[in-house]
Design an enzyme around this catalytic site. Structure first.
Site, mmCIF file in Angstrom:
data_model
loop_
_atom_site.group_PDB
_atom_site.id
_atom_site.type_symbol
_atom_site.label_atom_id
_atom_site.label_comp_id
_atom_site.label_asym_id
_atom_site.label_seq_id
_atom_site.Cartn_x
_atom_site.Cartn_y
_atom_site.Cartn_z
ATOM 1 N N HIS A 71 54.607 49.016 7.656
ATOM 2 C CA HIS A 71 54.712 49.161 5.912
ATOM 3 C C HIS A 71 56.043 49.204 5.763
ATOM 4 C CE1 HIS A 71 54.244 53.545 6.582
ATOM 5 N NE2 HIS A 71 55.102 53.734 5.663
ATOM 6 N N ASP A 116 49.392 50.045 12.102
ATOM 7 C CA ASP A 116 50.777 50.389 11.293
ATOM 8 C C ASP A 116 51.988 50.447 12.263
ATOM 9 O OD1 ASP A 116 52.659 50.818 9.413
ATOM 10 O OD2 ASP A 116 51.751 52.449 8.537
ATOM 11 N N GLN A 204 57.246 60.882 2.659
ATOM 12 C CA GLN A 204 57.741 59.638 2.219
ATOM 13 C C GLN A 204 59.391 59.514 2.833
ATOM 14 O OE1 GLN A 204 57.475 59.199 -1.947
ATOM 15 N NE2 GLN A 204 57.629 56.939 -1.735
ATOM 16 N N GLY A 205 59.709 58.529 3.535
ATOM 17 C CA GLY A 205 61.055 58.510 4.182
ATOM 18 C C GLY A 205 61.108 58.572 5.297
ATOM 19 N N ASP A 206 59.790 59.231 5.896
ATOM 20 C CA ASP A 206 59.763 59.580 7.436
ATOM 21 C C ASP A 206 59.013 58.383 8.086
ATOM 22 O OD1 ASP A 206 61.289 61.918 7.819
ATOM 23 O OD2 ASP A 206 59.685 63.317 7.081
ATOM 24 N N SER A 207 58.534 57.527 7.212
ATOM 25 C CA SER A 207 57.671 56.297 7.801
ATOM 26 C C SER A 207 58.228 55.676 8.872
ATOM 27 C CB SER A 207 57.506 55.161 6.884
ATOM 28 O OG SER A 207 56.240 55.436 5.867
#
Length: 258
Positions: A71, A116, A204-207
């Site tokens: 993603h 993912d 969020q941002g660690d994806s």
């Protein structure tokens, strides 16, 4: 999995980029949480960590290939727009290694649920230790380490320094029992981790960043990829990660084509 209920942990640069906490609910009443459970990583502690310019994390699968989340990328093909930063805890360090991408390969069949993972081919090798991936479920239990760069509050700016935290394995049954989007957990493709009482998580941002632990030889092995979650380190809302061992063969095959 509803798009409002399950939030991917991706953040564009300048948006939400949190490390060691998880995503806040998208409701007007949700107050931003400070980073909890995380401490600053030591230079050289996790040399396989990579920061990606689109607002994601990743790990060095090989010197020229970064493993991240599907993603985080828009699709497969030639792509020279991504910059990978590695070799440092401090993103502003003059020692930071910065390399552009040349290609992206997103997991075949990815449609927003499960699968993912993605690979990014680099224009030049990053001469840092790589992170091996789990090829079976032996290490899909116990306590894991997560790390990344991020803001201290929701919607804050990206952090300068890498943070790290520990999160325990949560069974599929317990994870599903959280309800909502967790009820649609894809067994075998996703793995959960976190504390029942909350307090520590990815965000969020660690994806795309790795969830890892020590193997029986004392070496780090990647068991998960930061994928999604509900809330920000809230009780009963664990982090959900791509179960790397399920896709190890597909990842190896894909990497060989880059």
């Amino acid at each position: 999995m509803s798009i409002l209920g399950a939030i991917k942990r991706f953040a564009a640069v300048g948006a939400v980029v949190l490390a060691a906490v998880s995503l806040q609910p998208t409701t007007a009443s949700a107050a931003p949480q400070p980073v909890v459970g995380g401490t600053r990583a030591v230079q050289g502690e996790f040399p396989f960590m990579v920061r990606l310019s689109m607002g994601c994390g990743g790990s060095l699968y090989s010197p020229t290939v970064v493993l991240t989340a599907a993603h985080c990328v828009s699709g497969s093909g030639n792509n020279t727009s991504i910059t990978a930063t590695a070799g440092v805890v401090d993103l502003q360090s003059s020692s930071a290694i910065k390399v552009k991408s040349t290609k992206v390969l997103r997991a075949p069949g990815y449609n927003g649920s499960g699968k993912d993972w993605a690979l990014i081919k680099l224009a030049a090798p990053i001469n840092q230790p790589t992170l091996k991936i789990a090829t079976n479920t032996t290490y899909n239990t116990g306590t894991f380490t997560v790390a990344g760069w991020g803001a201290a509050i929701e919607d804050g700016a990206q952090q300068r320094y890498m943070l790290k935290a520990s999160v325990p394995f949560i069974s599929d049954a317990t994870c599903r029992a959280a309800g909502g989007a967790y009820s649609d957990l894809i067994a075998g493709e996703e793995i959960c981790a976190g504390y029942a009482e909350g307090g520590t998580d990815t965000c969020q941002g660690d994806s795309g960043g790795p969830m890892f632990r020590k193997d029986n030889a004392g070496e780090y092995i990647q068991v998960g990829i930061v994928s999604w979650g509900i809330g920000c380190a809230q009780a009963g809302n664990p982090g959900v990660y791509t179960e790397v061992s399920t896709f190890a063969s597909a990842i190896a095959s894909a990497a060989a084509t880059l």
